[in-house]
Enzyme design. Sequence first.
Site, PDB file in Angstrom:
ATOM      1  CG  HIS A 171      57.859 119.287 142.904  1.00  0.00           C
ATOM      2  ND1 HIS A 171      58.121 120.544 143.415  1.00  0.00           N
ATOM      3  CD2 HIS A 171      56.774 119.445 142.095  1.00  0.00           C
ATOM      4  CE1 HIS A 171      57.236 121.404 142.951  1.00  0.00           C
ATOM      5  NE2 HIS A 171      56.400 120.755 142.137  1.00  0.00           N
ATOM      6  CD  GLU A 172      56.178 117.318 139.027  1.00  0.00           C
ATOM      7  OE1 GLU A 172      54.932 117.386 139.140  1.00  0.00           O
ATOM      8  OE2 GLU A 172      56.871 118.329 138.813  1.00  0.00           O
ATOM      9  CG  HIS A 175      52.190 118.383 142.428  1.00  0.00           C
ATOM     10  ND1 HIS A 175      51.752 119.465 143.160  1.00  0.00           N
ATOM     11  CD2 HIS A 175      53.198 118.845 141.634  1.00  0.00           C
ATOM     12  CE1 HIS A 175      52.472 120.538 142.833  1.00  0.00           C
ATOM     13  NE2 HIS A 175      53.356 120.186 141.919  1.00  0.00           N
ATOM     14  CG  HIS A 234      53.733 124.602 143.037  1.00  0.00           C
ATOM     15  ND1 HIS A 234      53.220 124.945 141.806  1.00  0.00           N
ATOM     16  CD2 HIS A 234      54.454 123.468 142.835  1.00  0.00           C
ATOM     17  CE1 HIS A 234      53.611 124.065 140.904  1.00  0.00           C
ATOM     18  NE2 HIS A 234      54.358 123.161 141.511  1.00  0.00           N
TER      19      HIS A 234
END
Length: 480
Positions: free
Chosen positions: A333-334, A337, A343
């Site tokens: 997830h990070e 980014h 999101h």
Amino acid sequence: MIQVLLITICLAVFPFQGSSIVLDSGNLNEFEVVYPEKVTALPRAAVKNKYEDAMQYEFKVNGEPLLLHLERNKGLFSDDYSEIHYSPDAREISAYPSVEDHCFYHGRVENDADSTASLSACDGLKAHFKIQGEMYLIEPLEVSDTDAHAVFKYENVEKEDEPPKMCGVTQNWESYESTKKASQLNVSPDQQRFPQRFIKLAIYVDHGMYTKYAGNSERITKRVHQMINNINMMCRALNIVTSLSVLRIWSEKDLITVNASAPSSLTLFGAWRETVLLNRTSHDHAQLMTATIFNGNVIGRAPVGGMCDPKRSVAIVRDHNAILFIVAVTMTHEMGHNLGMHHDEDKCNCNTCIMSKVLSRQPSYEFSDCNENEYQTYVTDHSPQCILNDPLRPDTVSTPVSGNELLEAGEECDCGSPGNPCCDAATCKLRQGAQCAEGLCCDQCRFMKKGTVCRIARGDDMDDYCNGISAGCPRNPFHA
């Protein structure tokens, strides 16, 4: 030639309901006990390495037979992989372990096109696999003189009664307009065929996490290796190979201040990467894993669109769950980014979204259509250079030379003749509308259809097929 073994798991299955057991993944109230028995089709002497390149496991789940096809993850480690611990006087102790014969696999379940599997065969079988939309796990049971394993659904792991855990990135934090607009783009199927990219990961484990695991560096190392194997599997949907290049454990003390403020800790880690790490190690993206509990139930944070930037190609992740796959999702997830993703919103489509702001009760394992569009826009508009080089072979860093039949750093195709309809000889970039310039699965500058035979088998071997997303002819994982 890859030696394929057929390994049959003969199961004596005993469902346990109501009783409780504690495994590495947590407390369970419902599980099945299975006793694997390995039956190999090849003589022991025919297997050169400790771990086979390709395997099949056959066993039952809920009384139904299941055949698991596995292939060793050849992209797990970069060719310069290193591990570093620290002495009491803060001296680095470096090691360059041999990782070619490792025990980490990816796979799928036969007759289930949407299935996935990620497995460690290091100490018994430890894996998660998705079948018919449900996530299952298998782990060894610590029972003396037996090969007992537990098979259980993710939903049967007892969950902590606590406020929802979430990512610390806000939609207006270090973002840029091109990625905000990306989820509104209409991207054709052809545009969604992502060019292959390579990310060399540097993982740093803080002293708090080292203490959390009682100073057991070997246990931490295996846990991190399994997480990277999971990350690698999830990123395949974007045609990204994530390889572990550096693992550092701060065994004596933290080398930066890690506190309850996720923004502060991330800023310090980014500055440290820029001034210290990049002078010591070769990597594209660094993550700090910590046992620190951040304010606001935050479990991770990363700059949006920071990939390849000296200070911003970083993330911090709390080791927040006993199930390592769940932590690996947070790490993915990070990193998402850093690759320009925001999101997910309600309009985004996926089964269980990796880029959801709040950690779901159901395991996340897919990027949404919004993520794919945002990533496509980011790599097109910003062209992060550090992820172009394949870490599995020595990188070529010389000035591009036309027609040398070798793709060098910064080239999308071998320039060659100005008359090449696919490759611009002046820029060594693909011409507009071209997906490829050469390769067994490249025809008239386009990827050949998935399933097209690109290499005919010899003898009793198996044909190789195009995958529809690259020009190369990938080796069939089930070669004899």
